[in-house]
Motif scaffolding. Structure first.
Motif, PDB file in Angstrom:
ATOM      1  N   SER A 102       0.824  -1.208   0.000  1.00  0.00           N
ATOM      2  CA  SER A 102       0.000   0.000   0.000  1.00  0.00           C
ATOM      3  C   SER A 102       0.860   1.260   0.000  1.00  0.00           C
ATOM      4  CB  SER A 102      -0.957  -0.008   1.195  1.00  0.00           C
ATOM      5  OG  SER A 102      -0.259   0.106   2.425  1.00  0.00           O
ATOM      6  N   VAL A 103       1.970   1.232   0.745  1.00  0.00           N
ATOM      7  CA  VAL A 103       2.898   2.373   0.720  1.00  0.00           C
ATOM      8  C   VAL A 103       3.475   2.550  -0.680  1.00  0.00           C
ATOM      9  CG1 VAL A 103       5.103   3.241   1.599  1.00  0.00           C
ATOM     10  CG2 VAL A 103       3.479   2.173   3.168  1.00  0.00           C
ATOM     11  N   LEU A 104       3.857   1.442  -1.306  1.00  0.00           N
ATOM     12  CA  LEU A 104       4.438   1.488  -2.645  1.00  0.00           C
ATOM     13  C   LEU A 104       3.448   2.045  -3.657  1.00  0.00           C
ATOM     14  CD1 LEU A 104       6.834   0.688  -4.499  1.00  0.00           C
ATOM     15  CD2 LEU A 104       5.745  -1.546  -4.759  1.00  0.00           C
ATOM     16  N   ALA A 105       2.211   1.572  -3.607  1.00  0.00           N
ATOM     17  CA  ALA A 105       1.219   2.002  -4.593  1.00  0.00           C
ATOM     18  C   ALA A 105       0.926   3.491  -4.486  1.00  0.00           C
ATOM     19  CB  ALA A 105      -0.065   1.190  -4.406  1.00  0.00           C
ATOM     20  N   THR A 106       0.665   3.967  -3.278  1.00  0.00           N
ATOM     21  CA  THR A 106       0.305   5.382  -3.147  1.00  0.00           C
ATOM     22  C   THR A 106       1.496   6.288  -3.414  1.00  0.00           C
ATOM     23  OG1 THR A 106       0.685   5.266  -0.746  1.00  0.00           O
ATOM     24  CG2 THR A 106      -1.562   4.899  -1.529  1.00  0.00           C
ATOM     25  N   GLY A 107       2.705   5.826  -3.054  1.00  0.00           N
ATOM     26  CA  GLY A 107       3.890   6.638  -3.306  1.00  0.00           C
ATOM     27  C   GLY A 107       4.230   6.760  -4.781  1.00  0.00           C
ATOM     28  N   LEU A 108       4.073   5.663  -5.524  1.00  0.00           N
ATOM     29  CA  LEU A 108       4.378   5.700  -6.951  1.00  0.00           C
ATOM     30  C   LEU A 108       3.284   6.395  -7.754  1.00  0.00           C
ATOM     31  CD1 LEU A 108       5.874   2.143  -7.610  1.00  0.00           C
ATOM     32  CD2 LEU A 108       7.108   4.323  -7.450  1.00  0.00           C
ATOM     33  N   LEU A 109       2.038   6.242  -7.333  1.00  0.00           N
ATOM     34  CA  LEU A 109       0.937   6.868  -8.057  1.00  0.00           C
ATOM     35  C   LEU A 109       0.864   8.377  -7.846  1.00  0.00           C
ATOM     36  CD1 LEU A 109      -1.903   4.241  -7.501  1.00  0.00           C
ATOM     37  CD2 LEU A 109      -0.738   4.766  -9.665  1.00  0.00           C
ATOM     38  N   ALA A 110       1.319   8.838  -6.683  1.00  0.00           N
ATOM     39  CA  ALA A 110       1.185  10.267  -6.380  1.00  0.00           C
ATOM     40  C   ALA A 110       2.443  10.802  -5.699  1.00  0.00           C
ATOM     41  CB  ALA A 110      -0.035  10.502  -5.501  1.00  0.00           C
ATOM     42  N   PRO A 111       3.586  10.798  -6.420  1.00  0.00           N
ATOM     43  CA  PRO A 111       4.788  11.369  -5.826  1.00  0.00           C
ATOM     44  C   PRO A 111       4.689  12.894  -5.789  1.00  0.00           C
ATOM     45  CG  PRO A 111       5.202  10.809  -8.101  1.00  0.00           C
ATOM     46  CD  PRO A 111       3.810  10.322  -7.794  1.00  0.00           C
ATOM     47  N   PRO A 112       5.511  13.552  -4.989  1.00  0.00           N
ATOM     48  CA  PRO A 112       5.514  15.014  -5.012  1.00  0.00           C
ATOM     49  C   PRO A 112       5.864  15.521  -6.418  1.00  0.00           C
ATOM     50  CG  PRO A 112       6.719  14.184  -3.115  1.00  0.00           C
ATOM     51  CD  PRO A 112       6.434  13.008  -3.989  1.00  0.00           C
ATOM     52  N   PRO A 113       5.295  16.634  -6.823  1.00  0.00           N
ATOM     53  CA  PRO A 113       5.571  17.147  -8.165  1.00  0.00           C
ATOM     54  C   PRO A 113       6.986  17.710  -8.287  1.00  0.00           C
ATOM     55  CG  PRO A 113       4.256  18.720  -6.924  1.00  0.00           C
ATOM     56  CD  PRO A 113       4.353  17.494  -6.071  1.00  0.00           C
ATOM     57  N   GLY A 114       7.449  17.816  -9.518  1.00  0.00           N
ATOM     58  CA  GLY A 114       8.736  18.442  -9.776  1.00  0.00           C
ATOM     59  C   GLY A 114       9.869  17.446  -9.844  1.00  0.00           C
ATOM     60  N   ARG A 115      11.000  17.948 -10.355  1.00  0.00           N
ATOM     61  CA  ARG A 115      12.206  17.119 -10.511  1.00  0.00           C
ATOM     62  C   ARG A 115      13.187  17.433  -9.386  1.00  0.00           C
ATOM     63  NH1 ARG A 115      17.431  17.473 -12.423  1.00  0.00           N
ATOM     64  NH2 ARG A 115      18.209  15.659 -13.607  1.00  0.00           N
ATOM     65  N   PRO A 116      13.528  16.448  -8.558  1.00  0.00           N
ATOM     66  CA  PRO A 116      14.530  16.687  -7.524  1.00  0.00           C
ATOM     67  C   PRO A 116      15.940  16.628  -8.105  1.00  0.00           C
ATOM     68  CG  PRO A 116      13.792  14.424  -7.411  1.00  0.00           C
ATOM     69  CD  PRO A 116      12.980  15.084  -8.505  1.00  0.00           C
ATOM     70  N   ASP A 117      16.886  17.182  -7.382  1.00  0.00           N
ATOM     71  CA  ASP A 117      18.298  17.048  -7.757  1.00  0.00           C
ATOM     72  C   ASP A 117      18.924  15.795  -7.154  1.00  0.00           C
ATOM     73  OD1 ASP A 117      18.500  19.472  -9.269  1.00  0.00           O
ATOM     74  OD2 ASP A 117      18.534  20.586  -7.377  1.00  0.00           O
ATOM     75  N   ALA A 118      18.294  15.260  -6.113  1.00  0.00           N
ATOM     76  CA  ALA A 118      18.750  14.016  -5.492  1.00  0.00           C
ATOM     77  C   ALA A 118      17.602  13.449  -4.659  1.00  0.00           C
ATOM     78  CB  ALA A 118      19.977  14.247  -4.613  1.00  0.00           C
ATOM     79  N   VAL A 119      17.626  12.127  -4.496  1.00  0.00           N
ATOM     80  CA  VAL A 119      16.613  11.438  -3.706  1.00  0.00           C
ATOM     81  C   VAL A 119      17.322  10.653  -2.615  1.00  0.00           C
ATOM     82  CG1 VAL A 119      14.739   9.758  -3.706  1.00  0.00           C
ATOM     83  CG2 VAL A 119      15.097  11.223  -5.713  1.00  0.00           C
ATOM     84  N   VAL A 120      16.842  10.822  -1.385  1.00  0.00           N
ATOM     85  CA  VAL A 120      17.368  10.085  -0.234  1.00  0.00           C
ATOM     86  C   VAL A 120      16.210   9.322   0.390  1.00  0.00           C
ATOM     87  CG1 VAL A 120      18.505  10.250   2.015  1.00  0.00           C
ATOM     88  CG2 VAL A 120      19.111  11.865   0.186  1.00  0.00           C
TER      89      VAL A 120
END
Length: 419
Positions: A102-120
């Protein structure tokens, strides 16, 4: 580098922190993810956090979020994007898999908008690691997972029902997430062999220990004991934190059964709390306390005579309890009922602030507690090693500086990004 550049090294960088746990959770991984994101925001970065709904350590959805499915908050200069997910009140491999899915589905379907410079991302959860890898790959930016626990090992070692079947699936998800990292952070060097076995080049692994995220005690110890109803003449053995399967807290209840003159206090919450209450039925010397506010947390720890960290004998290299950093700052001696060859034992030895005993052995635990209670001077000297260790190695400033170096290395292209 100018003074301004040193103090705001990530000015205008767009950073995404993925962590299923976040403030207002006050124990576990949440405080570290929150303080890290807010630190980078104060360093000039534009930080967003992708997280879940507050539920830990009770494994019950926070009342304030029961009707919330998707929301954006601003906390400490960070845009916090929350997504609803399933919260299992009882743990089994199947329920944990449903939580992660459920965490995976909601996170992939509705990530924060915009392009990050890095992901942690903070691992666990497994879903957070996979989400971070997918978002970083989509935008072709550096990706840094930080391993706080190893869920594949946890499924095999913690005693969760159906864990053997889940271990291979969890390890596959970890291999996917870690294999696509620019750099991998681990909170303890004991994790390195496991992470390497998952296919990560040792040259891409960096050790970034957790720091002490709480302030030291300030209240009068005798006054705190009186407020809590603890007899000055009765030794108090206290455990604080999550009451889950891997902790093996049954050993504390069984220790209380052997020693009516010892008060055992279990402070916190978790999916095994009810089972522990049932096991302790009829024992007047076992107390269950709700989690306390951050402002009085270390005062309560310092009021105890001995602090306990326990793990099942099977738990070796899948986690190092975050509670240790708080225990050390409290200045009380620690008794660790854990496997001698695990990372938790290593950390207690290194601190010089505790004693190791065999796991799942209430008689051995009781003998050690009695020795400490009988010699307050020696116990005080042992406990004093904790704050000294924190000052040398686990300060917030030192911990965050290590993460700054990790992020800078990834952004500077010195890591090897996997696509």
């Amino acid at each position: 580098m100018s003074d301004g550049e040193r103090h705001r090294p990530f000015e205008d960088r767009r950073l995404l922190v993925v962590s299923t746990n976040y403030a207002p959770e006050v124990t576990g991984i949440g405080p570290y993810a929150t303080q890290l994101a807010e630190h980078w925001a104060q360093s000039g970065a534009r930080v967003r956090a992708l997280t879940g709904m507050p539920h830990y350590p009770s494994w019950q959805l926070d009342e304030a979020y029961r009707s919330v499915w998707r929301t954006v908050e601003v906390r400490g200069g960070v845009g916090v994007h929350r997504r609803r997910h399933y919260v299992p009140s009882r743990q089994s491999a199947l329920r944990r898999a449903a939580f992660e899915a459920s965490v995976l589905a909601t996170g992939l379907l509705a990530p924060p908008p915009g392009r990050p410079d890095a992901v942690v991302s903070q691992m666990p959860s497994l879903a957070g690691g996979v989400i971070g890898a997918r978002i970083a790959r989509r935008h072709r930016v550096p990706y840094i997972p930080v391993v706080q626990d190893l869920m594949g090992a946890a499924a095999a070692q913690s005693g969760i029902r159906g864990g053997d079947r889940a271990a291979a699936l969890a390890a596959a998800a970890e291999r996917y997430a870690l294999g696509r990292a620019t750099l991998v952070g681990v909170i303890h060097e004991s994790f390195v062999p496991r992470v390497t076995a998952l296919g990560v080049d040792p040259g891409r692994i960096r050790t970034v220990p957790n720091w002490t995220h709480v302030q030291g005690p300030t209240a009068d110890r005798a006054a705190t004991r009186a407020r809590l109803g603890w007899d000055p003449a009765t030794p108090v053995l206290l455990h604080s934190g999550n009451m889950g399967l891997k902790q093996g807290l049954e050993v504390l209840v069984d220790t209380a059964r052997l020693a009516p003159d010892l008060r055992v206090v279990l402070m916190g919450d978790g999916n095994q709390r009810d089972a522990l209450r049932a096991r302790a039925e009829g024992l007047p010397n076992v107390d269950f306390l709700e989690p306390v506010e951050a402002g009085e947390f270390t005062d309560v720890l310092a009021a105890a005579d001995v602090l306990a960290v326990t793990q099942r004998a099977s738990v070796l290299d899948m986690s190092v309890p975050s509670k240790l950093t708080s225990y050390f700052v409290s200045g009380r001696p620690v008794v660790a009922s854990v496997a001698d060859e695990g990372g938790t034992a290593d950390e207690v030895r290194r601190s010089g602030a505790g004693v190791l005993v065999a796991p799942e052995d209430p008689a051995a635990l009781l003998e050690t507690v009695r020795k400490l209670a009988a010699d307050p001077v020696a116990a005080g000297e042992l406990g004093a090693g904790g704050p000294a260790y924190v000052a040398r190695h686990l300060s917030r400033e030192a911990g965050l500086a290590r993460f700054d170096d990790l992020l800078s290395e990834a952004l500077d292209g010195r890591g090897s990004t996997r696509r």
